[in-house]
Design a protein around this motif. Structure first.
Motif, PDB file in Angstrom:
ATOM      1  N   GLY A   1      51.141  37.268  38.888  1.00  0.00           N
ATOM      2  CA  GLY A   1      50.525  38.496  38.378  1.00  0.00           C
ATOM      3  C   GLY A   1      49.152  38.250  37.781  1.00  0.00           C
ATOM      4  O   GLY A   1      48.207  39.044  37.980  1.00  0.00           O
ATOM      5  N   LEU A   2      49.003  37.138  37.065  1.00  0.00           N
ATOM      6  CA  LEU A   2      47.724  36.826  36.436  1.00  0.00           C
ATOM      7  C   LEU A   2      46.642  36.616  37.484  1.00  0.00           C
ATOM      8  O   LEU A   2      45.547  37.209  37.402  1.00  0.00           O
ATOM      9  N   PHE A   3      46.928  35.777  38.474  1.00  0.00           N
ATOM     10  CA  PHE A   3      45.913  35.476  39.480  1.00  0.00           C
ATOM     11  C   PHE A   3      45.681  36.663  40.424  1.00  0.00           C
ATOM     12  O   PHE A   3      44.585  36.795  40.979  1.00  0.00           O
ATOM     13  N   THR A   4      46.682  37.493  40.585  1.00  0.00           N
ATOM     14  CA  THR A   4      46.465  38.706  41.377  1.00  0.00           C
ATOM     15  C   THR A   4      45.449  39.615  40.708  1.00  0.00           C
ATOM     16  O   THR A   4      44.542  40.159  41.357  1.00  0.00           O
ATOM     17  N   GLY A   5      45.587  39.779  39.386  1.00  0.00           N
ATOM     18  CA  GLY A   5      44.607  40.580  38.648  1.00  0.00           C
ATOM     19  C   GLY A   5      43.214  39.981  38.715  1.00  0.00           C
ATOM     20  O   GLY A   5      42.222  40.698  38.909  1.00  0.00           O
ATOM     21  N   CYS A   6      43.125  38.659  38.583  1.00  0.00           N
ATOM     22  CA  CYS A   6      41.816  37.991  38.673  1.00  0.00           C
ATOM     23  C   CYS A   6      41.209  38.170  40.061  1.00  0.00           C
ATOM     24  O   CYS A   6      39.997  38.423  40.191  1.00  0.00           O
ATOM     25  N   PHE A   7      42.037  38.055  41.067  1.00  0.00           N
ATOM     26  CA  PHE A   7      41.545  38.202  42.441  1.00  0.00           C
ATOM     27  C   PHE A   7      40.996  39.608  42.683  1.00  0.00           C
ATOM     28  O   PHE A   7      39.906  39.778  43.256  1.00  0.00           O
ATOM     29  N   ILE A   8      41.723  40.616  42.223  1.00  0.00           N
ATOM     30  CA  ILE A   8      41.270  41.997  42.430  1.00  0.00           C
ATOM     31  C   ILE A   8      39.955  42.252  41.708  1.00  0.00           C
ATOM     32  O   ILE A   8      39.026  42.884  42.245  1.00  0.00           O
ATOM     33  N   ALA A   9      39.845  41.743  40.473  1.00  0.00           N
ATOM     34  CA  ALA A   9      38.607  41.947  39.702  1.00  0.00           C
ATOM     35  C   ALA A   9      37.429  41.254  40.372  1.00  0.00           C
ATOM     36  O   ALA A   9      36.337  41.837  40.518  1.00  0.00           O
ATOM     37  N   LEU A  10      37.641  40.001  40.798  1.00  0.00           N
ATOM     38  CA  LEU A  10      36.550  39.270  41.445  1.00  0.00           C
ATOM     39  C   LEU A  10      36.183  39.891  42.791  1.00  0.00           C
ATOM     40  O   LEU A  10      34.994  39.952  43.157  1.00  0.00           O
TER      41      LEU A  10
END
Length: 831
Positions: free
Chosen positions: A437-446
C-alpha cells in the motif's frame, strides 16, 4: 479415532490446520407454549442449516484439489437434506408434541420399569466384496417411517454411494502407494549396495579417497541383441513402470501414457547410453538417468553414433559400463525425491480419511437434528468400521518411509529430514501488505508528477527527431511492460488460489520458497516506484536546463542497478526466486539441450508476448555499451547492419526457443501433438518475417503488404485454434456447457465467452502494421507501447485458463503427487 463417546462430547477433534469444531452441545429448552415451541424449533433448524453451509465452505476449502471428485459430495448430501428440512419447517412441529412425547416414553418402558430396546430407525447391510479389487458395499434399509420417506431414501442412497466411493478410492490409492513403497525399498537397497562397492574400492586402495579421479566400478554389459522372449519381458517391466508415470495434457509430463509403445522405444534408444543392463551381485540392473542437462544430452548423442558403429560388428565380447560417484549421486537424488513425493501422497491420504470422516459425522448429525431420529450412532459405527477408516497400512508405511529417510538421507537427524518431508510454508506477513500500500501510493504520486511535467514540456508530442523518445523512453517502456506482466502474474496467483487451482504443484514450486501474490505485488510496486522516481528526477533535471549529455547516464544506471540486483548472490530481495528465474531463462536460451518442464515452456510463452521488450533491451545495450550516450548519436546503432540483423533475430528468437522446446518434447515423448504445436510457432516466425520485410521496404508496398496479411491471418487462425482447443480445453462439441467444457472452475459461463472474444480481438493487434493507427498528436512509440501492453494483458488472461485446463487434467486423473522416475530397473537374467 472417533467413537460414540466422542460424538456425545461437547466438541470434536481438529485434524486440519485451521481446525473445524464440529460438535457442540445442543441447546435444550422447555417450551412454554405451542407457538413459542414452533418458533424455537424452526429457529434451531435454521441455525443448524446455516452452520452446515459454513462447514460446506470450510470442507471444500481444505480438501485436496486434485482429489475433489473422490471426496464425499457434501454439497449434494446437503441438497438432499434440505428437502427434509423444508418439509420440517412447513409443518407445525408443536402439534401433538406433548402427547406423542408422553406416549413414546410410555412405550419405551416395560411393565417392570426398565427401558425397552427396540430396533433403530435404519439398518445398514454390508455386501461382501466379489473380488479383491472391489471393496465391501453398503446399503441402508429404512425401518422407521419418516416425514418424507422418498426423500429419506434418496438421502441414504446418496450417502451409501458416497461411502462406497470413498472406500474404493482409498483402497485404490493405498494399493498404489504400497506398490510404490515396495519399489522404493528395492531401489534403496540397490543404491546402498553400489555405494558400498565404491567405498570398498577406496578402502582396498584401488583409488585414493582424496583422489581427484571419480571412483567407479565397471561391469560387463549384455549385448543389445536380445531374444524375443527377453525383449517381451523387458517390455512388461517397462509397462509396469509406466503405470506410475504422469500423463499431463500438453505439459512437460504430457501424454507419457498416451502412446506407450512408441514412447518406450524412443526412451530406450535415447537413454541407452545409461540404460544398459549390468550384472551386479547376481542381479541384472538397468540404470536410467534422465537427460536433463546439455552434458548428458551430448553424451547421449555421441553414444548413439558410437552405438551405430558398434552394431555393425557382432557382439562377441562384453563391453564395460562405469558407474561412478556422479551417476550414483544423480540416482540418489532421484530416489530421495521419490521418497519425499511418496510421503506427501501418504499425508494426502491421511487428510482424505480425516476430512471424509468429518463430513459423514457432520451430515449425520444434521440429519438427526432435522428428522429427530437417532441415526448418527448407527451409521457412524458402519463408517468407523469401513475400510477407509479402519485400514492402517498407509500409516505404517508413512512411519517406515520416515524412518528410512532419516537413516539414509538425513544422517539420522530427524529435524533435517522433516525439512524435506514436511516443509513448513512461509507465513505471510502483514508488513508486506503495508508496504504494498505504501509503495502503491508513492508510485501513483510520482506517476502523476511525471505525467504533468511531461505534458508541460511536450515530451510525448510527435516530433521528427525527439532525443528523449529515442534514448530514454525505451527504458521506461521496457520496465513498464515487464512489471505490467509481473503484476498480471500476481493477479493470476490470486485468482488461482481463489479457485483452488494448484499452481504450485503444476509448476513444481517449493512450498517454502514460492512467491505469494502479495510478494509479487510488493516487487511490482517497489520496482515501478524506483523507475518512475528516477524518470521524474531525470525529467526534472532536463527542465532545469541540464543537457542530455550531463544526465543521460541516469537511465543507464537504473538499468544496471536492476541487472546487478537480478544476479546478486546475497540472500536479499527473494534470492531463491531470482535464482529460479535465471535457471529457467538459461534452460530456455539453450533449448533443446535441457529437458523441458512446465515452468520452462510456460516462461517461453511469456517471452513470445514480450518481443518489444527484448528489442528495447537490445537497443539500450547497444546505446550504452558503444558509448553513444556520450555523443547523443542514437542513430549509430540503428544504422549498423549487424544491429539491424540482430534486431530481426531478436524478433524471431522467442518463437524459435518455443519451437525447439516442442521438438525436444517430441523427441523425449514421441507425441505428434508436439510437432503440430511446433508448426504454430513456425507460422508465427514466418508472419514476423513478413512484417520485418514489409517495414524494411514499404515503398515497394503492395506485394509485401499482401504477404503480411496472408501470413498473419494464417498464423492467427492457427494460434486461436490452439488457444481455445488445446491450451484452454474449450470448444468441446458434446459438452454440457455449450462451446466450453464439462468442468469449469468459474461459476459464470459468461466469463469464458467474454475471455474467448477478448482473446480473439487482441490476437488481431497485428492489423496495426497495416493500418498504422496512432492516437492523435501522440508519438507513434506511445501507440506501440499501448499495443504491446494489450498483448501482455492477453497473455495474462491466457495464463489463467491455461493452468485451469492443466489443473482439470490433473483432477480428472487424480494426480496430486509427482511420481519421480526411478533410476534402477531390475530385469530378468540374460543368458
Amino acid at each position: 479415532m472417533c467413537c460414540r463417546e466422542s460424538v456425545r462430547s461437547t466438541s470434536f477433534f481438529h485434524p486440519i490446520n485451521n481446525g473445524l469444531t464440529l460438535f457442540h452441545s445442543p441447546l435444550t429448552t422447555t417450551p412454554s407454549s405451542s407457538s413459542s415451541s414452533s418458533y424455537l424449533s424452526q429457529t434451531l433448524l435454521l441455525t443448524e442449516y446455516t452452520n452446515m453451509v459454513k462447514f460446506s465452505k470450510q470442507f471444500e476449502g481444505q480438501l485436496i484439489p486434485e482429489w475433489k471428485h473422490a471426496f464425499v459430495d457434501y454439497r449434494q448430501l446437503k441438497k438432499d437434506l434440505k428437502k427434509l428440512y423444508l418439509l420440517k419447517t412447513d409443518t407445525n412441529p408443536a402439534a401433538g408434541t406433548a402427547p406423542s412425547t408422553l406416549l413414546s416414553s410410555i412405550k419405551k418402558l416395560s411393565f417392570f420399569g426398565h427401558q425397552r430396546r427396540d430396533h433403530g430407525p435404519i439398518h445398514v447391510h454390508k455386501k461382501l466384496a466379489s473380488s479383491a479389487s472391489k471393496g465391501d458395499m453398503y446399503e441402508t434399509e429404512l425401518l422407521d417411517q419418516f416425514a418424507d420417506t422418498a426423500a429419506a431414501k434418496n438421502f441414504f442412497s446418496c450417502l451409501d454411494f458416497q461411502l462406497n466411493k470413498v472406500n474404493q478410492f482409498f483402497k485404490t490409492k493405498e494399493a498404489e502407494f504400497m506398490e510404490r513403497g515396495d519399489s522404493l525399498k528395492k531401489q534403496l537397497e540397490i543404491l546402498i549396495d553400489l555405494k558400498t562397492a565404491i567405498q570398498c574400492r577406496q578402502q582396498t586402495g584401488d583409488i585414493a579417497a582424496d583422489s581427484k579421479e571419480d571412483g567407479s566400478i565397471s561391469y560387463t554389459i549384455s549385448c543389445e541383441d536380445k531374444t524375443e522372449q527377453e525383449q517381451s519381458q523387458e517390455n512388461n517391466i517397462n509397462d509396469e513402470l509406466e503405470k506410475t508415470e504422469l500423463a499431463f495434457s500438453d505439459s512437460p509430463r504430457s501424454e507419457e501414457m498416451g502412446n506407450p509403445t512408441r514412447t518406450k522405444i524412443l526412451d530406450r534408444k535415447w537413454r541407452s547410453f545409461s540404460g544398459r543392463v549390468i550384472s551386479f551381485q547376481g542381479k541384472n540392473i538397468k540404470m536410467n538417468i534422465p537427460l536433463t542437462n546439455p552434458s548428458r544430452t551430448f553424451s547421449a548423442i555421441s553414444h548413439l553414433f558410437r552405438e551405430d558403429l558398434a552394431n555393425s560388428k557382432k557382439c562377441n565380447d562384453g563391453t564395460k559400463l562405469h558407474i561412478n560417484k556422479t551417476r550414483l549421486h544423480h540416482a540418489e537424488k532421484m530416489i530421495k525425491g521419490a521418497f519425499v513425493e511418496l510421503y506427501k501422497g501418504l499425508g494426502f491420504l491421511k487428510t482424505y480419511r480425516q476430512l471424509n470422516l468429518l463430513a459423514f459425522i457432520k451430515i449425520l448429525k444434521k440429519f438427526d437434528k432435522v428428522t429427530g431420529k437417532q441415526v448418527l450412532p448407527i451409521y457412524l459405527k458402519v463408517v468407523e468400521s469401513s475400510y477407509f477408516n479402519s485400514s492402517d497400512k498407509a500409516i505404517k508405511l508413512a512411519d517406515e518411509v520416515e524412518e528410512l529417510f532419516i537413516k539414509n538421507f538425513a544422517e539420522d537427524d530427524k529435524r533435517k529430514a522433516m525439512k524435506y518431508l514436511k516443509p513448513k510454508q512461509r507465513k505471510e506477513s502483514h508488513g508486506i501488505t503495508f508496504f504494498v500500500g505504501l509503495f502503491t501510493g508513492c508510485f501513483i504520486a510520482l506517476l502523476a508528477g511525471y505525467v504533468i511535467m511531461a505534458h508541460i514540456m511536450g515530451t510525448y508530442k510527435r516530433h521528427p527527431f525527439s532525443l528523449y523518445m529515442e534514448t530514454v523512453y525505451p527504458i521506461l517502456s521496457m520496465f513498464s511492460l515487464m512489471f505490467l506482466h509481473f503484476f498480471l502474474y500476481g493477479c493470476n496467483i490470486f485468482a488461482w488460489r481463489k479457485t483452488r487451482i494448484n499452481y504450485s504443484f503444476i509448476f513444481e514450486l517449493s512450498a517454502t520458497k514460492e512467491l505469494k501474490y502479495r510478494d509479487v505485488f510488493l516487487i511490482c510496486t517497489t520496482s515501478m516506484t524506483a523507475v518512475i522516481g528516477v524518470m521524474f528526477v531525470h525529467l526534472t533535471l532536463l527542465s532545469k536546463g541540464y543537457s542530455y549529455t550531463q544526465v543521460q547516464v541516469i537511465p543507464g544506471l537504473l538499468l544496471l542497478m536492476f541487472l546487478l540486483l537480478l544476479v546478486c548472490p546475497f540472500d536479499v530481495y527473494y534470492r531463491s526466486s531470482r535464482y529460479c528465474f535465471l535457471c529457467v531463462i538459461r534452460n530456455i536460451a539453450f533449448s533443446p539441450l535441457y529437458k523441458v518442464v512446465m515452468m520452462d515452456f510456460f516462461m517461453a510463452d511469456q517471452l513470445c508476448s514480450q518481443v518489444p521488450l527484448l528489442r528495447n533491451l537490445e537497443y539500450m545495450a547497444c546505446y550504452y555499451i558503444t558509448g553513444s550516450y556520450k555523443t547523443q548519436n542514437y542513430n549509430y546503432c540503428m544504422n549498423g547492419k549487424h544491429y539491424r540483423d540482430l534486431a530481426y533475430a531478436v524478433s524471431f528468437l522467442p518463437y524459435y526457443w518455443r519451437a525447439m522446446q516442442c521438438a525436444r518434447r517430441w523427441f523425449d515423448e514421441g507425441q505428434t501433438s508436439h510437432l503440430v504445436n511446433l508448426g504454430k510457432y513456425v507460422s508465427a516466425m514466418l508472419a514476423a518475417g513478413a512484417k520485418v520485410a514489409y517495414e524494411k521496404d514499404k515503398a515497394k508496398g503492395v506485394g509485401w503488404l499482401c504477404l503480411v496479411v496472408v501470413m498473419s491471418s494464417g498464423a492467427t487462425v492457427y494460434q486461436l485454434y490452439w488457444d481455445f482447443v488445446k491450451d484452454w480445453g474449450l470448444l468441446q462439441v458434446n459438452s454440457k456447457n455449450p462451446w466450453l467444457r464439462n468442468d469449469l472452475m468459474l461459476k459464470r459461463k459468461t466469463i469464458y465467452y467474454f475471455s474467448m472474444g477478448l482473446n480473439f480481438m487482441l490476437r488481431l493487434a497485428w492489423l496495426q502494421t497495416v493500418l498504422h493507427s496512432t492516437f492523435g498528436h501522440v508519438d507513434s512509440r506511445v501507440t506501440g507501447l499501448f499495443l504491446a501492453a494489450l498483448e501482455v494483458i492477453r497473455r495474462g488472461l491466457w495464463n489463467f485458463f491455461r493452468l485451469e485446463n492443466e489443473h482439470l487434467n490433473n483432477a480428472g486423473k487424480f494426480r496430486a503427487v509427482n511420481p519421480v522416475p526411478l533410476p534402477f530397473d531390475e530385469v530378468d537374467e540374460v543368458e
